[in-house]
Design a protein around this motif. Structure first.
Motif, PDB file in Angstrom:
ATOM      1  N   ASP A  74       0.846  -1.186   0.000  1.00 43.79           N
ATOM      2  CA  ASP A  74       0.000   0.000   0.000  1.00 43.79           C
ATOM      3  C   ASP A  74       0.888   1.246   0.000  1.00 43.79           C
ATOM      4  O   ASP A  74       2.108   1.143  -0.082  1.00 43.79           O
ATOM      5  N   GLU A  75       0.258   2.411   0.103  1.00 39.56           N
ATOM      6  CA  GLU A  75       1.016   3.652  -0.050  1.00 39.56           C
ATOM      7  C   GLU A  75       2.044   3.825   1.053  1.00 39.56           C
ATOM      8  O   GLU A  75       3.109   4.410   0.824  1.00 39.56           O
ATOM      9  N   ARG A  76       1.758   3.327   2.231  1.00 37.24           N
ATOM     10  CA  ARG A  76       2.738   3.466   3.315  1.00 37.24           C
ATOM     11  C   ARG A  76       3.974   2.600   3.037  1.00 37.24           C
ATOM     12  O   ARG A  76       5.107   3.018   3.296  1.00 37.24           O
ATOM     13  N   GLN A 128      -1.464  -2.068   9.353  1.00 32.16           N
ATOM     14  CA  GLN A 128      -0.358  -1.270   9.891  1.00 32.16           C
ATOM     15  C   GLN A 128      -0.446   0.186   9.444  1.00 32.16           C
ATOM     16  O   GLN A 128      -0.060   1.088  10.189  1.00 32.16           O
ATOM     17  N   THR A 129      -0.944   0.412   8.252  1.00 31.84           N
ATOM     18  CA  THR A 129      -1.099   1.787   7.769  1.00 31.84           C
ATOM     19  C   THR A 129      -2.151   2.524   8.590  1.00 31.84           C
ATOM     20  O   THR A 129      -1.942   3.685   8.981  1.00 31.84           O
ATOM     21  N   ALA A 169      -0.648   3.285  11.893  1.00 36.38           N
ATOM     22  CA  ALA A 169       0.332   4.377  11.814  1.00 36.38           C
ATOM     23  C   ALA A 169      -0.365   5.734  11.695  1.00 36.38           C
ATOM     24  O   ALA A 169       0.084   6.729  12.266  1.00 36.38           O
ATOM     25  N   TYR A 216       2.119   8.493  10.426  1.00 38.44           N
ATOM     26  CA  TYR A 216       2.090   8.503   8.971  1.00 38.44           C
ATOM     27  C   TYR A 216       0.939   9.398   8.521  1.00 38.44           C
ATOM     28  O   TYR A 216      -0.166   9.306   9.044  1.00 38.44           O
ATOM     29  N   ASP A 217       1.240  10.285   7.571  1.00 34.69           N
ATOM     30  CA  ASP A 217       0.196  11.133   6.994  1.00 34.69           C
ATOM     31  C   ASP A 217      -0.281  10.509   5.688  1.00 34.69           C
ATOM     32  O   ASP A 217       0.535  10.276   4.785  1.00 34.69           O
ATOM     33  N   PRO A 218      -1.564  10.241   5.557  1.00 30.91           N
ATOM     34  CA  PRO A 218      -2.046   9.581   4.337  1.00 30.91           C
ATOM     35  C   PRO A 218      -1.974  10.508   3.135  1.00 30.91           C
ATOM     36  O   PRO A 218      -1.914  11.725   3.262  1.00 30.91           O
ATOM     37  N   SER A 219      -1.990   9.896   1.953  1.00 32.47           N
ATOM     38  CA  SER A 219      -2.057  10.682   0.728  1.00 32.47           C
ATOM     39  C   SER A 219      -3.446  11.299   0.619  1.00 32.47           C
ATOM     40  O   SER A 219      -4.381  10.923   1.331  1.00 32.47           O
ATOM     41  N   LEU A 269      -6.016   8.619  -0.205  1.00 34.40           N
ATOM     42  CA  LEU A 269      -6.438   7.804   0.934  1.00 34.40           C
ATOM     43  C   LEU A 269      -7.283   8.618   1.898  1.00 34.40           C
ATOM     44  O   LEU A 269      -8.258   8.111   2.464  1.00 34.40           O
TER      45      LEU A 269
END
Lengths: 137, 70
Positions: free
Chosen positions: A68-70, B28-29, B32, B38-41, B44
Protein backbone atom coordinates in the motif's frame (compact mmCIF):
# COMPACT_ATOMS: atom_id res chain seq x y z
CA UNK A 1 -24.43 -15.50 -6.95
CA UNK A 2 -20.87 -14.24 -6.54
CA UNK A 3 -19.34 -15.03 -3.20
CA UNK A 4 -18.92 -11.92 -1.09
CA UNK A 5 -15.32 -11.28 -0.13
CA UNK A 6 -15.23 -10.25 3.48
CA UNK A 7 -12.66 -7.90 4.91
CA UNK A 8 -10.91 -10.78 6.66
CA UNK A 9 -10.78 -12.70 3.35
CA UNK A 10 -9.09 -9.71 1.74
CA UNK A 11 -6.47 -9.50 4.50
CA UNK A 12 -5.92 -13.26 4.45
CA UNK A 13 -5.45 -13.26 0.69
CA UNK A 14 -3.07 -10.30 0.89
CA UNK A 15 -1.02 -12.05 3.55
CA UNK A 16 -0.98 -15.26 1.52
CA UNK A 17 0.25 -13.57 -1.68
CA UNK A 18 2.90 -11.58 0.22
CA UNK A 19 4.18 -14.80 1.78
CA UNK A 20 4.20 -16.42 -1.66
CA UNK A 21 6.18 -13.55 -3.17
CA UNK A 22 8.81 -13.46 -0.44
CA UNK A 23 8.84 -17.25 -0.20
CA UNK A 24 9.74 -17.54 -3.88
CA UNK A 25 12.46 -14.93 -3.40
CA UNK A 26 13.97 -16.70 -0.39
CA UNK A 27 13.72 -20.08 -2.16
CA UNK A 28 15.70 -18.62 -5.05
CA UNK A 29 18.40 -17.35 -2.72
CA UNK A 30 18.60 -20.64 -0.84
CA UNK A 31 18.60 -22.56 -4.11
CA UNK A 32 21.58 -20.47 -5.25
CA UNK A 33 23.52 -21.27 -2.08
CA UNK A 34 22.69 -24.96 -2.18
CA UNK A 35 23.44 -25.37 -5.86
CA UNK A 36 26.75 -23.61 -5.39
CA UNK A 37 27.59 -25.86 -2.44
CA UNK A 38 26.99 -29.04 -4.43
CA UNK A 39 29.01 -27.83 -7.39
CA UNK A 40 26.40 -26.38 -9.75
CA UNK A 41 27.02 -22.61 -9.55
CA UNK A 42 25.53 -21.84 -12.96
CA UNK A 43 22.36 -23.70 -12.04
CA UNK A 44 22.41 -21.78 -8.77
CA UNK A 45 22.47 -18.46 -10.60
CA UNK A 46 19.53 -19.61 -12.71
CA UNK A 47 17.56 -20.55 -9.60
CA UNK A 48 18.46 -17.18 -8.06
CA UNK A 49 17.16 -15.30 -11.08
CA UNK A 50 14.01 -17.45 -11.15
CA UNK A 51 13.42 -16.48 -7.55
CA UNK A 52 13.52 -12.79 -8.44
CA UNK A 53 11.41 -13.28 -11.53
CA UNK A 54 8.86 -15.19 -9.46
CA UNK A 55 8.85 -12.47 -6.80
CA UNK A 56 8.12 -9.72 -9.30
CA UNK A 57 5.64 -11.91 -11.18
CA UNK A 58 3.60 -12.53 -8.02
CA UNK A 59 3.64 -8.83 -7.16
CA UNK A 60 2.69 -7.87 -10.71
CA UNK A 61 -0.08 -10.39 -11.34
CA UNK A 62 -1.51 -11.05 -7.89
CA UNK A 63 -5.27 -10.30 -7.96
CA UNK A 64 -4.83 -8.12 -4.93
CA UNK A 65 -2.60 -5.14 -4.12
CA UNK A 66 0.32 -6.35 -2.01
CA UNK A 67 1.92 -3.02 -1.12
CA UNK A 68 0.00 0.00 0.00
CA UNK A 69 1.02 3.65 -0.05
CA UNK A 70 2.74 3.47 3.32
CA UNK A 71 4.91 0.56 2.12
CA UNK A 72 5.90 2.67 -0.88
CA UNK A 73 6.60 5.67 1.34
CA UNK A 74 8.80 3.56 3.61
CA UNK A 75 10.72 2.25 0.59
CA UNK A 76 11.22 5.81 -0.65
CA UNK A 77 12.48 6.97 2.72
CA UNK A 78 14.81 3.96 3.04
CA UNK A 79 16.18 4.69 -0.45
CA UNK A 80 16.69 8.32 0.49
CA UNK A 81 18.52 7.35 3.69
CA UNK A 82 20.73 4.95 1.70
CA UNK A 83 21.64 7.58 -0.87
CA UNK A 84 22.42 10.12 1.87
CA UNK A 85 24.67 7.64 3.64
CA UNK A 86 26.42 6.79 0.38
CA UNK A 87 26.87 10.52 -0.26
CA UNK A 88 28.54 11.02 3.11
CA UNK A 89 30.79 8.06 2.42
CA UNK A 90 31.71 9.30 -1.01
CA UNK A 91 32.30 12.92 0.00
CA UNK A 92 34.30 12.11 3.12
CA UNK A 93 36.04 8.83 2.44
CA UNK A 94 36.80 8.93 -1.26
CA UNK A 95 38.97 12.08 -1.35
CA UNK A 96 40.53 11.11 1.97
CA UNK A 97 41.57 7.71 0.64
CA UNK A 98 42.78 9.21 -2.62
CA UNK A 99 44.84 11.87 -0.86
CA UNK A 100 46.39 9.45 1.62
CA UNK A 101 47.25 7.17 -1.27
CA UNK A 102 48.77 10.07 -3.18
CA UNK A 103 51.04 11.13 -0.31
CA UNK A 104 52.01 7.56 0.42
CA UNK A 105 50.40 7.06 3.83
CA UNK A 106 47.85 4.55 2.61
CA UNK A 107 47.57 2.27 -0.38
CA UNK A 108 44.05 2.07 -1.71
CA UNK A 109 43.19 -1.56 -2.21
CA UNK A 110 41.29 -2.72 -5.31
CA UNK A 111 38.27 -3.45 -3.12
CA UNK A 112 38.20 0.10 -1.75
CA UNK A 113 38.75 1.55 -5.20
CA UNK A 114 35.90 -0.57 -6.53
CA UNK A 115 33.63 0.60 -3.73
CA UNK A 116 34.46 4.23 -4.51
CA UNK A 117 33.73 3.84 -8.22
CA UNK A 118 30.51 1.99 -7.35
CA UNK A 119 29.49 4.99 -5.29
CA UNK A 120 30.28 7.28 -8.20
CA UNK A 121 28.18 5.11 -10.51
CA UNK A 122 25.32 5.17 -8.02
CA UNK A 123 25.28 8.96 -8.09
CA UNK A 124 25.51 9.09 -11.85
CA UNK A 125 22.34 6.98 -11.89
CA UNK A 126 20.77 9.19 -9.22
CA UNK A 127 21.59 12.39 -11.10
CA UNK A 128 20.33 10.95 -14.39
CA UNK A 129 17.07 9.83 -12.85
CA UNK A 130 16.62 13.20 -11.17
CA UNK A 131 17.25 15.15 -14.38
CA UNK A 132 14.96 12.93 -16.44
CA UNK A 133 12.15 13.37 -13.94
CA UNK A 134 12.77 17.06 -13.39
CA UNK A 135 12.82 17.99 -17.05
CA UNK A 136 10.49 15.18 -18.15
CA UNK A 137 12.93 14.03 -20.81
CA UNK B 1 -1.13 15.70 11.22
CA UNK B 2 -3.68 15.27 13.94
CA UNK B 3 -6.65 13.10 13.10
CA UNK B 4 -9.89 11.79 14.50
CA UNK B 5 -9.68 8.47 12.72
CA UNK B 6 -9.79 6.34 15.85
CA UNK B 7 -12.83 8.13 17.16
CA UNK B 8 -14.73 7.67 13.92
CA UNK B 9 -13.62 4.04 13.72
CA UNK B 10 -14.72 3.34 17.30
CA UNK B 11 -18.11 4.97 16.68
CA UNK B 12 -18.70 2.55 13.84
CA UNK B 13 -17.42 -0.41 15.82
CA UNK B 14 -14.78 -1.23 13.26
CA UNK B 15 -11.45 -2.87 13.93
CA UNK B 16 -8.32 -1.48 12.31
CA UNK B 17 -8.29 -4.52 10.04
CA UNK B 18 -11.89 -3.91 8.94
CA UNK B 19 -11.18 -0.29 8.09
CA UNK B 20 -7.93 -1.23 6.35
CA UNK B 21 -9.72 -3.73 4.14
CA UNK B 22 -12.47 -1.24 3.39
CA UNK B 23 -10.01 1.32 2.00
CA UNK B 24 -7.48 -1.16 0.57
CA UNK B 25 -4.52 -0.53 2.81
CA UNK B 26 -2.76 -2.63 5.43
CA UNK B 27 -3.79 -2.67 9.08
CA UNK B 28 -0.36 -1.27 9.89
CA UNK B 29 -1.10 1.79 7.77
CA UNK B 30 -4.31 2.51 9.67
CA UNK B 31 -2.44 2.01 12.94
CA UNK B 32 0.33 4.38 11.81
CA UNK B 33 -2.20 7.05 10.82
CA UNK B 34 -4.03 6.82 14.14
CA UNK B 35 -0.74 7.14 16.03
CA UNK B 36 0.25 10.22 13.99
CA UNK B 37 3.22 8.35 12.58
CA UNK B 38 2.09 8.50 8.97
CA UNK B 39 0.20 11.13 6.99
CA UNK B 40 -2.05 9.58 4.34
CA UNK B 41 -2.06 10.68 0.73
CA UNK B 42 -4.88 12.90 -0.53
CA UNK B 43 -6.39 9.88 -2.24
CA UNK B 44 -6.44 7.80 0.93
CA UNK B 45 -7.71 10.75 2.96
CA UNK B 46 -10.63 11.10 0.52
CA UNK B 47 -11.32 7.35 0.71
CA UNK B 48 -11.44 7.50 4.50
CA UNK B 49 -13.68 10.55 4.49
CA UNK B 50 -15.99 8.89 1.96
CA UNK B 51 -16.09 5.73 4.07
CA UNK B 52 -17.17 7.66 7.15
CA UNK B 53 -19.42 9.95 5.11
CA UNK B 54 -17.76 13.05 6.44
CA UNK B 55 -15.48 15.83 5.23
CA UNK B 56 -11.71 15.43 5.15
CA UNK B 57 -11.45 18.36 7.55
CA UNK B 58 -13.55 16.41 10.04
CA UNK B 59 -11.00 13.61 9.98
CA UNK B 60 -7.70 15.43 9.56
CA UNK B 61 -6.38 18.70 10.94
CA UNK B 62 -3.06 19.70 9.35
CA UNK B 63 -0.57 21.48 11.57
CA UNK B 64 0.21 24.32 9.22
CA UNK B 65 3.38 26.33 9.70
CA UNK B 66 2.60 30.06 9.96
CA UNK B 67 6.17 31.09 9.08
CA UNK B 68 6.48 33.18 5.91
CA UNK B 69 8.18 31.53 2.94
CA UNK B 70 11.74 32.66 2.00
Amino acid sequence: MAEEVTNSDWLTRRRRYRRLAFGVLIAGALGFVLADMIGYPVVGVGIYWLGFIGFFAVRRWAPIQLSDERDCALERQASYDTVRLAAVGLVVLAPTAATLDEVGYYEVSPAVEGAIWSGVALFVVFASSYLVRRYRL
Amino acid sequence: MKNELRRYRDEEGLSQADLAAAVNVSRQTINAIERDRYDPSIELAFKLARHFDCRIEDLFAPELDDAEPN
